[in-house]
Every structure is written in C-alpha cells, then in structure tokens.
Design a protein around this motif. Structure first.
Motif, mmCIF file in Angstrom:
data_model
loop_
_atom_site.group_PDB
_atom_site.id
_atom_site.type_symbol
_atom_site.label_atom_id
_atom_site.label_comp_id
_atom_site.label_asym_id
_atom_site.label_seq_id
_atom_site.Cartn_x
_atom_site.Cartn_y
_atom_site.Cartn_z
ATOM 1 N N UNK A 51 -21.585 -27.240 -44.304
ATOM 2 C CA UNK A 51 -20.269 -27.068 -43.680
ATOM 3 C C UNK A 51 -20.445 -26.701 -42.209
ATOM 4 N N UNK A 52 -19.496 -27.086 -41.366
ATOM 5 C CA UNK A 52 -19.526 -26.613 -39.978
ATOM 6 C C UNK A 52 -19.481 -25.083 -39.906
ATOM 7 N N UNK A 53 -18.713 -24.479 -40.798
ATOM 8 C CA UNK A 53 -18.632 -23.023 -40.917
ATOM 9 C C UNK A 53 -18.392 -22.683 -42.380
ATOM 10 N N UNK A 54 -18.982 -21.598 -42.847
ATOM 11 C CA UNK A 54 -18.775 -21.198 -44.238
ATOM 12 C C UNK A 54 -17.604 -20.246 -44.408
ATOM 13 N N UNK A 55 -16.952 -19.927 -43.312
ATOM 14 C CA UNK A 55 -15.779 -19.062 -43.402
ATOM 15 C C UNK A 55 -14.530 -19.941 -43.332
ATOM 16 N N UNK A 56 -14.245 -20.613 -44.432
ATOM 17 C CA UNK A 56 -13.097 -21.510 -44.462
ATOM 18 C C UNK A 56 -12.549 -21.590 -45.875
ATOM 19 N N UNK A 57 -11.307 -22.016 -45.970
ATOM 20 C CA UNK A 57 -10.643 -22.158 -47.265
ATOM 21 C C UNK A 57 -11.318 -23.233 -48.100
ATOM 22 N N UNK A 58 -11.822 -24.287 -47.453
ATOM 23 C CA UNK A 58 -12.484 -25.368 -48.198
ATOM 24 C C UNK A 58 -13.727 -24.857 -48.926
ATOM 25 N N UNK A 59 -14.457 -23.934 -48.321
ATOM 26 C CA UNK A 59 -15.644 -23.362 -48.961
ATOM 27 C C UNK A 59 -15.232 -22.554 -50.190
ATOM 28 N N UNK A 60 -14.206 -21.741 -50.049
ATOM 29 C CA UNK A 60 -13.735 -20.936 -51.183
ATOM 30 C C UNK A 60 -13.318 -21.837 -52.345
ATOM 31 N N UNK A 61 -12.613 -22.918 -52.033
ATOM 32 C CA UNK A 61 -12.176 -23.852 -53.082
ATOM 33 C C UNK A 61 -13.382 -24.465 -53.803
ATOM 34 N N UNK A 62 -14.387 -24.848 -53.021
ATOM 35 C CA UNK A 62 -15.534 -25.520 -53.611
ATOM 36 C C UNK A 62 -16.342 -24.562 -54.480
ATOM 37 N N UNK A 63 -16.510 -23.336 -54.042
ATOM 38 C CA UNK A 63 -17.245 -22.341 -54.842
ATOM 39 C C UNK A 63 -16.514 -22.095 -56.159
ATOM 40 N N UNK A 64 -15.195 -21.944 -56.092
ATOM 41 C CA UNK A 64 -14.410 -21.735 -57.311
ATOM 42 C C UNK A 64 -14.558 -22.914 -58.266
ATOM 43 N N UNK A 65 -14.525 -24.133 -57.727
ATOM 44 C CA UNK A 65 -14.629 -25.328 -58.568
ATOM 45 C C UNK A 65 -15.989 -25.397 -59.260
ATOM 46 N N UNK A 66 -17.054 -25.058 -58.538
ATOM 47 C CA UNK A 66 -18.402 -25.075 -59.125
ATOM 48 C C UNK A 66 -18.548 -23.998 -60.197
ATOM 49 N N UNK A 67 -18.018 -22.824 -59.922
ATOM 50 C CA UNK A 67 -18.112 -21.739 -60.902
ATOM 51 C C UNK A 67 -17.269 -22.037 -62.139
ATOM 52 N N UNK A 68 -16.192 -22.787 -61.960
ATOM 53 C CA UNK A 68 -15.343 -23.165 -63.099
ATOM 54 C C UNK A 68 -16.077 -24.076 -64.084
ATOM 55 N N UNK A 69 -17.084 -24.818 -63.591
ATOM 56 C CA UNK A 69 -17.845 -25.687 -64.498
ATOM 57 C C UNK A 69 -19.200 -25.066 -64.858
#
Length: 869
Positions: A420-438
């Motif tokens: 990511x260009x920056x890890x402090x973003x809403x897109x990062x939070x969404x992706x982490x949640x999606x990975x943890x959900x599976x």
C-alpha cells in the motif's frame, strides 16, 4: 592451486551462476568509471559481489582498498555475508585465506563514521574525534526536550508564545503543536545538511531570492545554526544522520591524499544518493577514478530524505565534471524475478508518464531501457479484482488468498505480500478484516501505531500496574486523548492478565513493594542529611557519614547492605586517594536504587504464561508475529535506557518523575511518531502471517504473490521541497512535476516486486478513484479478473533461497545455539536486545586505547626516520 573465475561460477550453491553477457562485462570491468543501469530483478547484488571478488582474487586488490556502499543495513548485511561466503569458497579451493574485516562495506552513514577513524587519511595516523551518531528517533528526542527546545528558539530570536504556531504555518500546518513544529524543523534541517548548505550560505541566498515569507525563513535558518552549534559543543560532539556526512566530507577535504586510499568505489542504489553523498563519493574516487554506480532511476523513492535522482540520470556528465573522464555504460536489463506479463505490465505503466523535459531536448529518466523477462511463461500472471465496492473487492481478494494457501501454490502465508502507499487507510482496515474473516492471520504493525499492537498493550499495561498511571493533565488535542485511552486499555488488559495468572499478580506486587521500599529509604536518608546539615553535593566521607546513614531508623536491610558493601567502600577509598570523590547524593542514590532497569523488567515478564506462549509459538513455527513485536519492544526499552537512565534510582521515582519521563515523555513520543519498524536482516516476515507493507518497505524485496491493495495515491508535493528548491543552485526536476513523478516511481516499485502473480484491487463506486495510469490499464477489457483466473495455471512458489549461502561464526552462532537454542532464537533471529550490555564495552575501549598508542608511536617513529635521511 590456481582457479579461473568461470570455474567459481560453477561451484556456487544452491545452483551454478550463469551470468548473461552484460553481467559478465560488468564483473570483468576493472578500470575507469562504470555506469550500471539495473532494472528490477536483474541480479545486481550478484554482479556487485562477483565484481568485488574478481578485484580481490584475480587483480590483487586488497579488501581494504574497496569502498562498497549501499542504502540499507539489510542490503549491507547481505553484501558482507555474500562476499564472505564467496571468498570462503575460493579459500576451500585454493587454500588462500581472505580477510574482509577492514573492507568498507555498509550504509553510507556507517561508512562515514568509519572514515572518521581511518588513520590512512591522516599524516600521523592519529584517531580523529568521532561525533556520537543520533538516529532519527534520537534526533527527535534531542530537539524536542522542553528546556533545550525553548533555549534554541530564544537564541534564534523566536517569540516563545507564537514560535510553534509560526513554524507550523510556514509549513502550511494550522497547529500550535510542538510535536509538529519539531518534526517540521527536522525535515528542513536534514535537507539543509544533505544539500551541504551552511547557515551563512542559506541567509545569503534568502536575500537574493523572491520568497513568500523571508522573515520566518531567516528565523528557521538561525534555529538551524543554533542546532548545529549545540551538537558541536556537546561533549563528545554529536551528529544526526545528515550531519555525519558533513563531518566526513570536511574530514576528506583536509586530507590531501583522500583520493588515493580506495582503488575502487562501488555504490549500490545510486538513484537514492543526495548532494553531499555524491561529493563524498567523487572525492574518494578522485585519485584512481574507478567509481562504479548501480541503480534504477525508476525506483527512486527517497526524495523526502534528500535523494536527488539527477545524480544517477546525469552520472556520465558528472564524471566528466568531477573526474574529467568518460564512462562505460552497461545495462542490466534482464529480469530474472518476474513472469512475462508482470514485466510487460510495469514497463507499460512507467512509460505512460510524460518524462520529457520542458524544452523537448531530453528526459527526466533514462529511456529505452528495454527490460525483458528471462521467464518466457506467458500465461496469466496479472489479475485484477472485479471492479466494485471496496468491501466486496476485499472479500474477493481474501477468498483468493485463502485458495492460494489451501492449494499449496504458496508454501507459507508470508510469501503473499499486500503493498500500500500508506498503511494508515480505511482500505487497509477493510482488507485485514476480510482476511481475518476467512481465518487468515496478518502481520501489519504499520496499519496502526506500534504501541497499539496486543503485545505492546500487555507489556506496558504491566508497567503501568508496577509504576502507577500518570495523572492526566489539563491538555487538549486528539493525540493526547487517544494516548490516555490507550493507557486505560493497557491497564485494563494487564489487570485481567494478573487475575488469570496469580504468579504474575504476585510479581507485580513484589515490584511495587520494592519501589515503595526504595522510596522510603531515600526519604529516610535524605532526612538524615538534612538533620546533620549535609549538602548532597558535598563529598561523601565514610568515617563521618556511614554510621549515621546505616543506623537511620526505619531503613531497610537492603539499603543497609548497600551502604555497607565492602566493594563500594573500596571504590570510595580509591577515589579519595586519587583526589576524586563521590558525592553524598550519589551514595544515597546508589544505595536506594532497585536492582533492575526497565529492560530487565521486560525479560522478567517473559517467564509468565501470557508472554511465554509467544516464544513457544515461534519456537514451534506456528506463529512468529507476536515474537517479532516482542523483539521490537525490547529495542525500544533499550532506547529508553540509552536516552534517559540505565539505573532506576529512588530519586528518579520520587515525585512520579519516572512515570512522567517514561509514559508521558518516551512512550507518548513513540505514540505520536507512530514508530513501528520491524526489520531483520535474516528473516524479516513472520511465518504463518500475511505481511502488510508500505511500498517503501518493499523496495529491494520480492514475493511469489503481491497484492497491490490500493492503486491510488494522490500526488502531493512535500512542503520542504517548496521551501528549499528556490535557494538551490541546480535545476533538477521542476516543482510542478515532482509529485507526479514520485507517484509513478512508487507504483513502479510495487508492480515489480511479484514473481509469479500480481493482483490489483480495482475499487469502483462513490468516492473511489484510481491513480493515472491505472484508470486506463485496469479498464482494459483484456485484463483477467479474479473470478476468471485459473488457479491451476499458477506455478507453485519455491522456498526462498538466498542467492548466496549464509555465513556463520562457530564461536558466536554455534556455541550460543548449543548452550541455549531459545536464547539463540530470540537474540540472533528476532533482534531482541540483551539487557545490561553496557558492561561489555569496557574491553573494547581498552583495546582501542592500546591500538591508538601503537599507531601514534609507529607514525612518529617513521616520521623521525624520514627526517634523519
């Protein structure tokens, strides 16, 4: 036994080395400047190593006559270990040993420090004064200390009431925060130093340049002058990363034969050098004129650190200017890392930007690079998500990642990297949640403040229970509120842990009692001094004071034992005999200190269940994420002891000074800075977890699968560039195009990290936007989408093998492992800092002193011999 270079190539492990024609030309090139334009995955590290070996083994160049510099500690480690390994191979075949202990291999900052102690540059071989080096964190702590900060502001003619607001407004920040003002000053000071500008030069150029706010610029220049003066007047002198290079350049300019010390100057990642570094390198190369630079202007990411990509792009003309000689240019343009489609994609991406100069007669990058893929597999290796809402995109990518792991297409989760260009973003939070959900685990400490990871919360929560929570002051601001919420959370977690583990609860109570006892002893002894009208600054007189102190009512047995220690008495006696003395205050502090530091406390915590489980998970290979974070915690605690104190005295505990210093000073600074780095030269990413990295972190790395999690970065020029550019005496890239160029280079780096598969998130919907040229390339109907991708077509990822085998020391590696495998694991592999290591420096100091005397006497003798003739 003689041996040929080609024979050595066949002997390398795990497989022979077959250089292509340009690699071979670069390795065999000996004399005159060499310009290596190296594309991604082109094997430049191997070329540098084999070129160095060729010089040493086949051309009788001594290792200490080679200067080999690279950009990061990790890359320097790989070069050093790789060269040791290759030379060891030669020794095994020929019986001739090679010693590279005196060879210059490292980052430019570390090599500048080494230069300052190199006797070859000085007539009598004496050792020069080397400033103490402050890293970025040390620089921040130094400048931000209240007394020092206010002092230099006043000396620079700032009004303290409005200084911080004025500084922040100059940097286009609407803030009165000291934290922001200090960081803004650091960014400007570093650029001044990197451009090799003195305060006098800056002030002169301000007078002749049309600027928006020259008055504030003058004040900031005066502030820079005060900062330099304070560092130079320290005892010993101090320097930040930028200034250590100025020390080195000044040192070289005083040495008339500095160009004749190194026969070969080799610089890796040359696109990331700055102005002062270029001057240092050409100064060192001025004698033999053998300078070799390697780099890729399309991977220039560090403008914010003062890097000047023109140094690389214009290297041939710079050689004419500095050395008056022409350059041999050899392109390393075959990519051995990535599959065909990946190489074609990033080639297409970078050329969609207009790089032509305004006059139309040139370019701001090297064009016609013709980078090609060695891997001829033209099956699908670039895919994009279905263009839709972010939540659905993240869900689709998470399911793909799960399938990649379940199908065995990757051997471990850490072979899939999210960039990511920056890890402090809403897109990062969404992706982490999606990975943890599976059911997948991630390693993403940069996605939030490091102090907010679970391990840090648990450790510092226990510290709060032991030392007590600092009182919340009447301050405003989001950071201050967030920090106190963090303190509350730490305390709550630690209380739960102590309820679950009675041994931990008892330990906490024991430490609190020790602190209480130390404070009580300190107050008792201080009262004795008051009653006898003793000044704590007066010399300690055992005959007069010892009995009175030891017999004080209520004094603990520990304090009495410390006061009556025979070794301490002997030390006091020796000092008196040499007309030195210990003060009464020192004696009281020494006898009422606890016998552990904040770092000792950390290691004592590690025996309790919650923390011990982290070590067990790493040792069994199940999960290395927690242990990586624990290693970083130990590094920060070691920094606290270095910056503040190794010993916790009762005086430091009195009036909650430790609470304020540790929590509201040190940890609050880390909290605001967002310090999160974890980097290990051997194994940087925990097994069993999917790493999330910034693109900058990923530079120099490669992964079987790379997911570009957010193909959007809005171009934004850093304010420091706008400030400094008008006073520079060179043209370079125009201000109005810098931000666009930097975004293109950043994404080029991201796209070129993948070996087998590159996945790009394609967000679409309200508020979603793609950075040019992704908006064109991802809307191309020919790009494969995740639902249409045939997973079976993807080759399986191989276990990561280094280009060269690692080098191990019998004494430092094998014996440590044999004595305690777990100790080897935490200190060698995960970067834990050993406690109380300061005592180990004594032997090194003695050795250096003897060595200094030897060289000075030897040099004087040689000079006398010459004079006699």
């Amino acid at each position: 036994m003689s041996i040929e270079l080609e024979q050595l190539w066949q002997q390398t492990k795990p497989e022979p080395f077959y250089p292509n024609s340009n690699q071979k030309r670069a390795i065999l090139h000996i004399d005159s400047p060499l310009f290596l334009t190296a594309g991604p995955g082109s094997g430049k590290t191997r070329v540098l190593l084999w070129r160095s070996l060729n010089l040493i083994v086949f051309h009788d160049i001594k290792p200490e006559e080679i200067f080999l510099s690279t950009f990061t500690e990790k890359a320097a480690f790989q070069l050093k270990e790789g060269l040791r390994s290759l030379l060891g191979l030669v020794t095994n075949l020929t019986g001739k040993p090679y010693d590279i202990s005196k060879m210059y291999v490292g980052t430019v900052h570390s090599l500048c420090q080494k230069l300052l102690t190199d006797r070859r540059f000085l007539e009598l071989g004496q050792r020069s004064t080397v400033p103490v080096l402050k890293d970025a964190l040390g620089q921040y702590f130094y400048l931000s200390r209240r007394r020092y900060w206010e002092s230099i502001l006043e000396n620079a003619d700032f009004d303290l009431d409005i200084a911080q607001e004025m500084i922040n407004q100059f940097f286009n920040h609407n803030s009165i925060s000291k934290h922001n003002a200090v960081n803004n000053c650091i960014s400007l000071f570093n650029r001044f130093s990197e451009e090799c500008l003195t305060p006098e030069q800056i002030l002169a150029r301000i007078q002749t340049t049309d600027l928006d706010d020259p008055d504030t610029f003058v004040k900031l220049t005066n502030l820079y002058d005060e900062y330099l003066r304070s560092l130079q007047q320290s005892n010993p002198p101090q320097a930040d990363f930028s200034l250590i290079q100025q020390y080195a350049l000044n040192f070289l300019e005083k040495s008339p034969h500095c160009g004749n010390i190194f026969k070969h100057i080799i610089i890796d990642e040359y696109q990331d050098t700055n102005t002062i570094q270029e001057r240092i390198f050409f100064k060192l190369a001025s004698g033999f004129k053998n300078i070799c630079v390697v780099g890729d202007d399309d991977q220039a990411l560090y403008r914010f650190r003062g890097a000047t990509v023109e140094n690389f792009v214009q290297f041939p003309s710079r050689c004419q200017e500095y050395l008056n000689c022409s350059v041999t240019e050899i392109p390393l343009n075959i990519n051995y890392r990535s599959r065909y489609q990946i190489v074609e994609f990033y080639n297409d991406f970078i050329t969609r930007q207009n790089w032509r100069t305004a006059d139309g007669n040139g370019f701001y990058r090297l064009v016609n690079k013709n980078i090609t893929a060695f891997n001829g597999d033209r099956k699908t290796s670039i895919i994009a998500s279905t263009p839709t809402k972010p939540d659905l995109v993240c869900e689709e990518i998470a399911l793909l990642v799960r399938d990649l792991i379940k199908s065995g297409k990757v051997k471990d989760a850490n072979q899939i990297a999210f960039l990511y260009p920056s890890l402090k973003s809403k897109q990062v939070e969404r992706m982490i949640d999606a990975l943890e959900d599976v059911g997948l685990k991630v390693y993403a400490p940069r996605a939030k403040r490091f102090l907010e990871v679970d391990e840090a919360i648990a450790v510092f929560g226990v510290y709060l229970l032991i030392f007590g929570k600092p009182v919340r002051g009447d301050f405003r601001g989001a950071d201050y509120n967030d920090f106190h919420q963090w303190l509350n959370k730490c305390e709550e977690i630690a209380e739960n842990l102590s309820k679950e583990d009675q041994a931990l609860k008892a330990f906490i109570e024991e430490k609190r009692e020790e602190i209480k006892t130390a404070l009580n002893d300190y107050r008792i002894l201080s009262q004795v001094a008051i009653e006898h009208k003793w000044d704590k600054n007066q010399p300690y007189d055992p005959a007069l004071m010892k009995r009175q102190l030891c017999n004080a009512t209520g004094l603990s047995s520990t304090a009495k034992k410390n006061l009556g220690n025979v070794y301490f008495d002997r030390l006091v006696k020796q000092k008196l005999e040499t007309k030195q003395s210990c003060t009464l205050g020192y004696v009281i502090n020494a006898s009422t200190s606890v016998d552990w530091s904040v770092l000792d406390l950390f290691y004592r915590l590690c025996i309790f269940n919650h923390f011990k489980e982290m070590f067990d998970l790493a040792e069994t290979g199940k999960d290395e994420g927690p242990i990586c974070n624990m290693g970083l915690i130990s590094q920060y605690l070691a920094r606290f002891t270095d910056e503040y104190t190794h010993i916790i005295t009762a005086q430091f505990l009195e009036d909650d000074r430790l609470q304020v210093t540790f929590f509201m000073g040190f940890l609050y600074s880390l909290f605001r800075l967002g310090e999160t780095e974890y980097e290990d030269a051997d194994d940087p990413f925990p097994r069993g977890r999917i790493p999330f990295l910034t693109v900058h972190q990923s530079k120099g790395l490669e992964f079987p699968v790379v997911i570009l999690g957010n193909p959007r970065k809005d171009p934004k020029l850093q304010r420091v560039e706008e400030i400094v550019k008008p006073i520079l005496d060179r043209q370079g890239e125009p201000l109005e195009r810098m931000a666009d160029f930097d975004v293109m280079r950043m994404f080029y780096v991201a796209l070129s990290r993948a070996k087998n598969l590159l996945v790009i998130a394609h967000f679409k919907g309200s508020g979603q936007k793609l950075t040019f040229p992704f908006n064109e390339m991802l809307n191309d109907r020919t790009i494969t989408r995740i639902p249409d991708f045939d997973l079976h077509s993807l080759p399986e990822a191989k276990e990561s093998n280094d280009d060269l085998p690692k080098n191990y020391s019998y004494t430092s590696d094998y014996l440590l492992y044999q004595r305690c495998p777990r100790q080897y694991m935490i200190f060698r592999k995960y970067g834990f800092v050993a406690s109380r290591s300061q005592t180990m420096f004594f032997g090194s100091v003695v050795h250096k002193t003897i060595e200094d005397l030897h060289y000075i006497l030897k040099a004087k003798k040689e000079k006398q011999t010459k004079m006699s003739f």
